[in-house]
Design an enzyme around this catalytic site. Structure first.
Site, PDB file in Angstrom:
ATOM      1  CG  ASP A  34     -88.634 -11.323 -25.695  1.00 14.09           C
ATOM      2  OD1 ASP A  34     -89.408 -11.311 -26.668  1.00 14.09           O
ATOM      3  OD2 ASP A  34     -89.010 -11.610 -24.520  1.00 14.09           O
ATOM      4  CB  ALA A  83     -91.211  -5.602 -26.556  1.00 19.52           C
ATOM      5  CB  THR A 135    -103.463  -3.560 -31.954  1.00 19.30           C
ATOM      6  OG1 THR A 135    -104.718  -4.218 -32.016  1.00 19.30           O
ATOM      7  CG2 THR A 135    -103.533  -2.529 -30.824  1.00 19.30           C
ATOM      8  CG  ASP A 136    -107.712  -4.516 -35.227  1.00 16.57           C
ATOM      9  OD1 ASP A 136    -107.345  -4.842 -34.084  1.00 16.57           O
ATOM     10  OD2 ASP A 136    -108.350  -5.289 -35.968  1.00 16.57           O
ATOM     11  CD  GLU A 137    -107.821  -5.620 -29.292  1.00 18.20           C
ATOM     12  OE1 GLU A 137    -108.136  -5.179 -28.187  1.00 18.20           O
ATOM     13  OE2 GLU A 137    -107.750  -6.828 -29.551  1.00 18.20           O
ATOM     14  CE1 TYR A 161    -102.093  -5.133 -26.552  1.00 19.42           C
ATOM     15  CE2 TYR A 161    -104.226  -5.148 -27.660  1.00 19.42           C
ATOM     16  CZ  TYR A 161    -102.845  -5.256 -27.706  1.00 19.42           C
ATOM     17  OH  TYR A 161    -102.209  -5.465 -28.909  1.00 19.42           O
ATOM     18  CE  LYS A 165     -99.502  -2.225 -29.287  1.00 21.26           C
ATOM     19  NZ  LYS A 165     -98.076  -2.641 -29.387  1.00 21.26           N
ATOM     20  N   PRO A 216    -114.081 -22.814 -24.825  1.00 22.61           N
ATOM     21  CG  PRO A 216    -112.515 -21.620 -23.564  1.00 22.61           C
ATOM     22  CD  PRO A 216    -112.669 -22.845 -24.406  1.00 22.61           C
ATOM     23  CG  ASP A 291    -119.245 -11.239 -23.790  1.00 22.43           C
ATOM     24  OD1 ASP A 291    -118.139 -11.589 -24.255  1.00 22.43           O
ATOM     25  OD2 ASP A 291    -120.065 -10.552 -24.428  1.00 22.43           O
TER      26      ASP A 291
END
Ligand code: NAD
Ligand code: DAU
Length: 360
Positions: A34, A83, A135-137, A161, A165, A216, A291
């Site tokens: 790391d 990572a 990730t699901d993104e 991001y 990925k 927020p 937003d």
């Protein structure tokens, strides 16, 4: 699985996974690589179940020489790659580091693994595995009527991001397809639980609500995420490492899909019950703010494949997971204080919130 290299093991999910794996697998040894970025904490690795089977190395996944040295020195047979730069808002304000770490870092690991495992044949092929945490993104955003993401949903990443990925997933796939590197990939939804850095929604809201600060909520707060307790994610990765089919991708999700506003309200109510002080009712602290640019509206994961093929399903309900998470933060206020005192954290809060609407 005997000698496991875990990357990013001082961050949120990686550190939880190290705790989990040392307990679940009494015969494996772990090397944790790391770079100790702002998101890492060595305190995340306190009280590990068995220190004799654990080594920490501070270093960068883009350092090819270091990676090759570690693979050789510890005869690594399994890589579990966590990572990454992981925060969407930071990727919007500064995308370049995301490309360097998430794309070039993953490439460096893959290429070093290919040389050590496939060209030098240093470990029997049946024993090697590169597991990539994604990730699901990468699938983009769902409308309210779209079916949940499955393993065959086309990639449509929306943030820097998510794009970084997605690129790293493609590289992993390409190394499997072209060089026969034995890989598996998991695409997981939003995790929450102990040791999550308080820039992410749930720990940020817990700590702000505890101390009576504004909460927020971006936009109208009607965005939906599929929340998964981190221990459930660790169990899913473990089962994929043990029984997952080489070359396959598995979607991992929590079957919990509240709106952001509703999750913030639930945290307020749980904290009111656990800490009935002058801040009750904490819902009054909720503040709608500008937003996130390009904000994905809805994520939902179809866990049918991992459930049918490997028998995995999440065990924690959202209420149980949130209670356990809130209690962890209440028991670790020192951990939170040390993060809050870091200059980088204060700078981030000011950049992302104080300057959000261009005013104080
Ligand atoms: P995190 O930000 O908490 O931790 C990331 C860790 O990676 C940190 O310890 C950091 O020091 C380390 N790191 C960053 N750059 C590095 C580099 N160049 N070399 C070596 N180490 C480096 O992230 P997290 O939330 O624990 O996420 C872990 C992984 O899981 C990421 O790949 C992320 O994309 C993925 N993921 C996260 C979630 C989530 O909800 N948190 C959901 C799905 C997938
Ligand atoms: O879906 C998996 C992803 O989940 C991971 O790949 C990422 O690494 C992880 O950070 C997470 O991304 P999100 O952007 O969904 O998580 P975050 O906690 O930043 O935000 C969750 C939701 O809450 C999102 O809709 C934005 C909103 N939000 C977030 C923050 C930090 C707010 O409304 N207010 C906030 O202050």
């Amino acid at each position: 699985m005997k000698n496991v290299l875990i990357t990013g093991g001082a961050g949120f999910i990686g550190s939880n996974f190290i705790h989990y794996l040392l307990k679940a697998e009494p015969h494996i040894s772990i090397v944790n690589l790391d770079a100790l970025t702002y998101a890492a904490s060595v305190d995340n690795l306190k009280n590990l179940p068995d220190l004799s089977r654990y080594i920490f190395v501070e270093g960068d996944i883009r350092d090819r020489t270091l990676i090759e040295d570690l693979l050789r020195k510890y005869t690594i047979d399994t890589i579990v790659h966590f990572a990454a730069e992981s925060h969407v808002d930071r990727s919007i304000l500064g995308p370049e580091l995301f490309l360097q770490t998430n794309i070039m870092g993953t490439f460096t690991l893959l290429d070093a693994a290919k040389r050590f495992w496939l060209e030098e044949q240093s470990v029997p092929k049946a024993e090697i595995r590169f597991h990539h945490i994604s990730t699901d993104e990468v699938f983009g955003s769902l409308s309210s009527t779209d079916p949940a993401f499955s393993e065959t949903t086309p990639y449509a990443p929306n943030s820097p991001y998510a794009a970084s990925k997605a690129s790293s997933d493609h590289l992993v796939r390409a190394y499997a397809h072209t060089y026969n590197l034995p890989v598996t990939i998991t695409n997981c939804s939003n995790n929450y639980g102990p040791r999550q850095f308080p820039e992410k929604l749930i720990p940020l809201i817990i700590l702000n609500a505890f101390s009576g600060k504004d909460l927020p909520v971006y936009g109208d707060g009607q965005q939906i995420r599929d929340w998964l307790f981190v221990d459930d994610h660790c169990a899913a990765i473990h089962v994929v490492l043990k029984h997952g089919v080489i070359g396959e991708t598995y979607n991992i999700g929590g079957n919990n899909q509240p709106t952001n506003l509703s999750i913030v309200e639930t945290i307020c109510d749980l904290l009111d019950e656990l800490v009935p002080d002058q801040h009750v009712p904490r819902r009054k602290l909720i503040k709608f703010v500008k937003d996130r640019p390009g904000h994905d509206r809805r994520y939902a994961i179809n866990i049918g494949k991992v459930n049918a093929d490997l028998g995995w399903a999440p065990k924690y309900s959202l209420n149980e997971g949130l209670r356990e998470t809130i209690q962890w933060y209440l028991d670790h206020l020192e951990w939170a204080r040390s993060v809050h005192e870091k200059r980088d954290y204060q700078k981030w809060i000011s950049q992302n919130y104080t300057e959000r609407d261009g005013k104080q």
